[in-house]
Motif scaffolding. Structure first.
Motif, PDB file in Angstrom:
ATOM      1  N   MET A   1       0.820  -1.212   0.000  1.00  0.00           N
ATOM      2  CA  MET A   1       0.000   0.000   0.000  1.00  0.00           C
ATOM      3  C   MET A   1       0.850   1.258   0.000  1.00  0.00           C
ATOM      4  O   MET A   1       1.888   1.286   0.640  1.00  0.00           O
ATOM      5  N   GLY A   2       0.381   2.236  -0.728  1.00  0.00           N
ATOM      6  CA  GLY A   2       1.154   3.482  -0.819  1.00  0.00           C
ATOM      7  C   GLY A   2       1.090   4.309   0.454  1.00  0.00           C
ATOM      8  O   GLY A   2       0.432   3.934   1.421  1.00  0.00           O
ATOM      9  N   VAL A   3       1.805   5.397   0.430  1.00  0.00           N
ATOM     10  CA  VAL A   3       1.771   6.327   1.556  1.00  0.00           C
ATOM     11  C   VAL A   3       0.448   7.088   1.516  1.00  0.00           C
ATOM     12  O   VAL A   3      -0.013   7.475   0.441  1.00  0.00           O
ATOM     13  N   LYS A   4      -0.154   7.261   2.660  1.00  0.00           N
ATOM     14  CA  LYS A   4      -1.401   8.032   2.718  1.00  0.00           C
ATOM     15  C   LYS A   4      -1.066   9.513   2.894  1.00  0.00           C
ATOM     16  O   LYS A   4      -0.057   9.862   3.509  1.00  0.00           O
ATOM     17  N   ILE A   5      -1.941  10.355   2.343  1.00  0.00           N
ATOM     18  CA  ILE A   5      -1.678  11.789   2.430  1.00  0.00           C
ATOM     19  C   ILE A   5      -2.830  12.533   3.087  1.00  0.00           C
ATOM     20  O   ILE A   5      -4.003  12.323   2.764  1.00  0.00           O
ATOM     21  N   SER A 233       1.607  25.858   0.142  1.00  0.00           N
ATOM     22  CA  SER A 233       2.673  24.974   0.615  1.00  0.00           C
ATOM     23  C   SER A 233       3.992  25.726   0.644  1.00  0.00           C
ATOM     24  O   SER A 233       4.088  26.865   0.199  1.00  0.00           O
ATOM     25  N   GLY A 234       5.012  25.067   1.168  1.00  0.00           N
ATOM     26  CA  GLY A 234       6.351  25.646   1.184  1.00  0.00           C
ATOM     27  C   GLY A 234       6.516  26.708   2.261  1.00  0.00           C
ATOM     28  O   GLY A 234       5.572  27.023   3.000  1.00  0.00           O
ATOM     29  N   GLY A 235       7.717  27.235   2.390  1.00  0.00           N
ATOM     30  CA  GLY A 235       7.977  28.264   3.408  1.00  0.00           C
ATOM     31  C   GLY A 235       7.654  27.740   4.792  1.00  0.00           C
ATOM     32  O   GLY A 235       8.108  26.668   5.177  1.00  0.00           O
ATOM     33  N   THR A 236       6.825  28.470   5.536  1.00  0.00           N
ATOM     34  CA  THR A 236       6.494  28.047   6.892  1.00  0.00           C
ATOM     35  C   THR A 236       5.391  26.990   6.924  1.00  0.00           C
ATOM     36  O   THR A 236       4.978  26.559   7.989  1.00  0.00           O
ATOM     37  N   SER A 237       4.897  26.580   5.736  1.00  0.00           N
ATOM     38  CA  SER A 237       3.838  25.566   5.661  1.00  0.00           C
ATOM     39  C   SER A 237       4.432  24.180   5.372  1.00  0.00           C
ATOM     40  O   SER A 237       5.621  23.956   5.534  1.00  0.00           O
ATOM     41  N   GLN A 238       3.569  23.237   4.942  1.00  0.00           N
ATOM     42  CA  GLN A 238       4.015  21.884   4.604  1.00  0.00           C
ATOM     43  C   GLN A 238       4.506  21.841   3.145  1.00  0.00           C
ATOM     44  O   GLN A 238       4.247  22.758   2.377  1.00  0.00           O
ATOM     45  N   PRO A 239       5.189  20.745   2.754  1.00  0.00           N
ATOM     46  CA  PRO A 239       5.605  20.611   1.352  1.00  0.00           C
ATOM     47  C   PRO A 239       4.401  20.394   0.428  1.00  0.00           C
ATOM     48  O   PRO A 239       3.326  20.035   0.892  1.00  0.00           O
ATOM     49  N   SER A 240       4.633  20.604  -0.853  1.00  0.00           N
ATOM     50  CA  SER A 240       3.564  20.515  -1.843  1.00  0.00           C
ATOM     51  C   SER A 240       3.043  19.084  -2.020  1.00  0.00           C
ATOM     52  O   SER A 240       3.811  18.146  -2.208  1.00  0.00           O
ATOM     53  N   THR A 241       1.726  18.972  -1.983  1.00  0.00           N
ATOM     54  CA  THR A 241       1.070  17.683  -2.224  1.00  0.00           C
ATOM     55  C   THR A 241       1.405  17.155  -3.612  1.00  0.00           C
ATOM     56  O   THR A 241       1.756  15.985  -3.789  1.00  0.00           O
ATOM     57  N   GLU A 242       1.285  18.035  -4.608  1.00  0.00           N
ATOM     58  CA  GLU A 242       1.497  17.605  -5.986  1.00  0.00           C
ATOM     59  C   GLU A 242       2.923  17.088  -6.186  1.00  0.00           C
ATOM     60  O   GLU A 242       3.139  16.092  -6.869  1.00  0.00           O
ATOM     61  N   SER A 243       3.908  17.778  -5.576  1.00  0.00           N
ATOM     62  CA  SER A 243       5.294  17.341  -5.721  1.00  0.00           C
ATOM     63  C   SER A 243       5.462  15.918  -5.209  1.00  0.00           C
ATOM     64  O   SER A 243       6.143  15.104  -5.825  1.00  0.00           O
ATOM     65  N   PHE A 244       4.850  15.620  -4.054  1.00  0.00           N
ATOM     66  CA  PHE A 244       4.953  14.259  -3.517  1.00  0.00           C
ATOM     67  C   PHE A 244       4.211  13.255  -4.378  1.00  0.00           C
ATOM     68  O   PHE A 244       4.656  12.124  -4.556  1.00  0.00           O
ATOM     69  N   ASN A 245       3.090  13.684  -4.929  1.00  0.00           N
ATOM     70  CA  ASN A 245       2.334  12.770  -5.797  1.00  0.00           C
ATOM     71  C   ASN A 245       3.167  12.395  -7.027  1.00  0.00           C
ATOM     72  O   ASN A 245       3.178  11.247  -7.450  1.00  0.00           O
ATOM     73  N   TYR A 246       3.902  13.388  -7.564  1.00  0.00           N
ATOM     74  CA  TYR A 246       4.785  13.103  -8.715  1.00  0.00           C
ATOM     75  C   TYR A 246       6.002  12.293  -8.276  1.00  0.00           C
ATOM     76  O   TYR A 246       6.397  11.330  -8.925  1.00  0.00           O
ATOM     77  N   ALA A 247       6.611  12.703  -7.164  1.00  0.00           N
ATOM     78  CA  ALA A 247       7.872  12.079  -6.733  1.00  0.00           C
ATOM     79  C   ALA A 247       7.704  10.592  -6.441  1.00  0.00           C
ATOM     80  O   ALA A 247       8.601   9.796  -6.690  1.00  0.00           O
ATOM     81  N   LEU A 248       6.535  10.228  -5.919  1.00  0.00           N
ATOM     82  CA  LEU A 248       6.335   8.834  -5.490  1.00  0.00           C
ATOM     83  C   LEU A 248       5.613   7.985  -6.531  1.00  0.00           C
ATOM     84  O   LEU A 248       5.435   6.780  -6.350  1.00  0.00           O
ATOM     85  N   LYS A 249       5.206   8.645  -7.618  1.00  0.00           N
ATOM     86  CA  LYS A 249       4.437   7.943  -8.656  1.00  0.00           C
ATOM     87  C   LYS A 249       5.179   6.718  -9.179  1.00  0.00           C
ATOM     88  O   LYS A 249       6.367   6.759  -9.450  1.00  0.00           O
ATOM     89  N   GLY A 250       4.463   5.601  -9.282  1.00  0.00           N
ATOM     90  CA  GLY A 250       5.061   4.394  -9.843  1.00  0.00           C
ATOM     91  C   GLY A 250       5.926   3.622  -8.857  1.00  0.00           C
ATOM     92  O   GLY A 250       6.421   2.547  -9.179  1.00  0.00           O
ATOM     93  N   THR A 251       6.167   4.177  -7.669  1.00  0.00           N
ATOM     94  CA  THR A 251       6.934   3.449  -6.652  1.00  0.00           C
ATOM     95  C   THR A 251       5.954   2.706  -5.745  1.00  0.00           C
ATOM     96  O   THR A 251       4.746   2.907  -5.839  1.00  0.00           O
ATOM     97  N   LYS A 252       6.488   1.903  -4.838  1.00  0.00           N
ATOM     98  CA  LYS A 252       5.585   1.203  -3.920  1.00  0.00           C
ATOM     99  C   LYS A 252       4.938   2.150  -2.917  1.00  0.00           C
ATOM    100  O   LYS A 252       4.044   1.761  -2.175  1.00  0.00           O
ATOM    101  N   TYR A 253       5.408   3.386  -2.884  1.00  0.00           N
ATOM    102  CA  TYR A 253       4.841   4.376  -1.967  1.00  0.00           C
ATOM    103  C   TYR A 253       3.778   5.254  -2.632  1.00  0.00           C
ATOM    104  O   TYR A 253       3.246   6.166  -2.014  1.00  0.00           O
TER     105      TYR A 253
END
Ligand code: CO
Length: 455
Positions: A1-5, A233-253
């Motif tokens: 199962m992938g990482v939940k967001i 996202s970014g700065g004093t907030s959390q990292p970008s959702t879309e960036s993580f969705n792209y970064a983890l695409k096709g992996t087991k996460y």
């Protein structure tokens, strides 16, 4: 199962970048898209949003919650809950805590993330018990910080404690964004090994290491990460959702979020963000990487507070000196994590120590209360010489601070029966007193005119 967001744009993103000014109308423009994007949950309520609704936005926070619930019939909704402080800034009686939890769940919340600034589990108990009683998902968040006492072993022991308390999941809440990738790997690995709880990681991009930290945490087996839709996202907030969705695409996460829904929601939120950039609410500084927080271990919000306090006194030249004093005050106080309200208290004390030229010559009331034990147990022993200088031989309580608070819900309900039309109104008053009373007068005042009723 992938990482939940869990997407935090509508709560922490708004709170970290635009002073919690996102309105319900703005939230409702993106909420239906996020509802169907495949998230584990959306963090949409609690934290400073309740205060901001009443104080700045002239909105009923309970109506906001119901509106979001209606717009999001599918995804889980999450809130941030400050233990015995609920969504306010001091301890409330147990009956108010329980009623608040009950009503949060009844109005649409699924997951309650409960934390205590000091990680004093006694301050979590009422909220946790109530969340379990009313069938919510109870997540306990541990305030992450670094100090000689805040070791991996310390967090593992705490995690075992909260597992016994009945929490359904555990969050490592790194409000300052100081958790480093290697440390995250070690911490998450140990937590996965020594507890059965699903583990979530919440951090901030302030220091520029958050995405790296998340990736190492994912490799260590973290179950859920908190990210924010790109515009908030970014700065004093959390990292970008879309960036993580792209970064983890096709992996087991692979989190398998619906990219087209994210794009659509982001386009809308980007326009909303522009408004706050133009009117000065969103400051460029909040979007920049600030590695100083890794050096001083101070949250971004606290840095900007210190700057504005010093600026008002025309003492910006003392900034570096104050920053150096913060860790000293924190050590004297037994290493409290620098999260609301401790971050403000320690910051103010550091400013006073520097400005008066004598340490602890001037001391805010909150620090005196803290030294009396009224916030709970300090993580490490406080400096007894400092305590003596400030409160002399006064009694220091060792019982749970809320033990001495009388039940207050029914009393308030009776006292404000003309203004409070429902239990939710009573809770608003219990937390924010005059601010809530003024708001409710405005709210029902209009209706009174319409229906020609005198309140
Ligand atoms: Co946060």
């Amino acid at each position: 199962m992938g990482v939940k967001i869990v997407d935090t744009a509508l709560r922490d993103g708004s709170q970290s970048l635009i002073a919690t000014r996102l309105t319900t109308d703005e939230i409702l423009r993106v909420a239906p898209l996020l509802d169907k994007a495949g998230y584990y949950a959306l963090e949409v309520w609690g934290g400073a949003t309740f205060d901001s609704c009443l104080r700045f936005l002239d909105e009923d926070p309970w109506e906001r919650l119901r509106a979001i619930r209606k717009a999001c019939p599918n995804v889980k909704l999450q809130m941030l809950f400050r233990g015995q402080n609920i969504l306010g800034y001091h301890h409330y009686s147990d009956d108010v805590v329980e009623k608040f939890v009950e009503k949060s769940l009844a109005n649409g919340i699924d997951i309650i993330r409960v934390f205590d600034a000091l990680n004093d589990v006694r301050n979590l108990k009422s909220a946790v018990d109530a969340c379990i009683k009313y069938h919510g998902h109870c997540q306990i968040a541990l305030s992450y910080t670094t100090s000689p006492v805040h070791t991996v072993d310390y967090y593992v022991e705490l995690a075992k404690k909260v597992e016994k308390m009945g929490a359904h999941s555990l969050c490592i809440k790194d409000m300052a964004g100081v958790l480093l990738p290697g440390d995250a790997y070690e911490l998450i690995s140990r937590l996965k090994k020594e507890t059965k709880l699903p583990i979530e990681l919440h951090s901030h991009c302030t220091g520029g290491v958050c995405s790296m930290t998340y990736l190492k945490a994912i490799e260590a087996g973290v179950d859920i990460i908190d990210t924010a839709l790109t515009p908030l996202s970014g700065g004093t907030s959390q990292p970008s959702t879309e960036s993580f969705n792209y970064a983890l695409k096709g992996t087991k996460y692979d989190p398998k979020l619906d990219q087209s829904k994210l794009d659509e929601a982001s386009a809308i939120l980007a326009k909303i963000k522009d408004k706050y950039l133009k009117n000065g609410t969103l400051k460029v500084k909040a979007l920049q990487v600030n590695p100083n927080i890794l050096r001083y271990q101070v949250p971004g919000g606290m840095l900007s507070n210190l700057m504005s306090q010093l600026d008002k006194q025309g003492a910006m030249d003392k900034y570096e000196e104050v920053l150096k004093e913060v860790p000293n005050v924190r050590k004297d106080m037994g290493y409290p994590p620098l999260v609301t309200p401790l971050s403000q208290m320690v910051g103010t004390q550091a400013v006073m120590n520097v400005m008066t030229g004598e340490r602890y010559k001037m001391v805010p009331k909150e620090i005196k209360d803290y030294l009396h034990g009224l916030y709970g147990a300090a993580p490490a022993p406080v400096d007894e010489e400092v305590r003596k200088k400030i409160i002399g031989d006064d009694e220091v309580i060792t019982y749970r601070p809320a033990d001495k608070l009388e039940p207050s819900f029914e009393k308030l309900k009776k006292e404000y029966k003309k203004i409070a039309k429902c239990d939710e109104d009573v809770l608003s008053i219990a937390l924010f007193e005059n601010i809530a009373v003024d708001f409710l007068k405005r709210k029902y005042g209009l209706k009174a005119e319409e229906f020609n009723v005198t309140l």
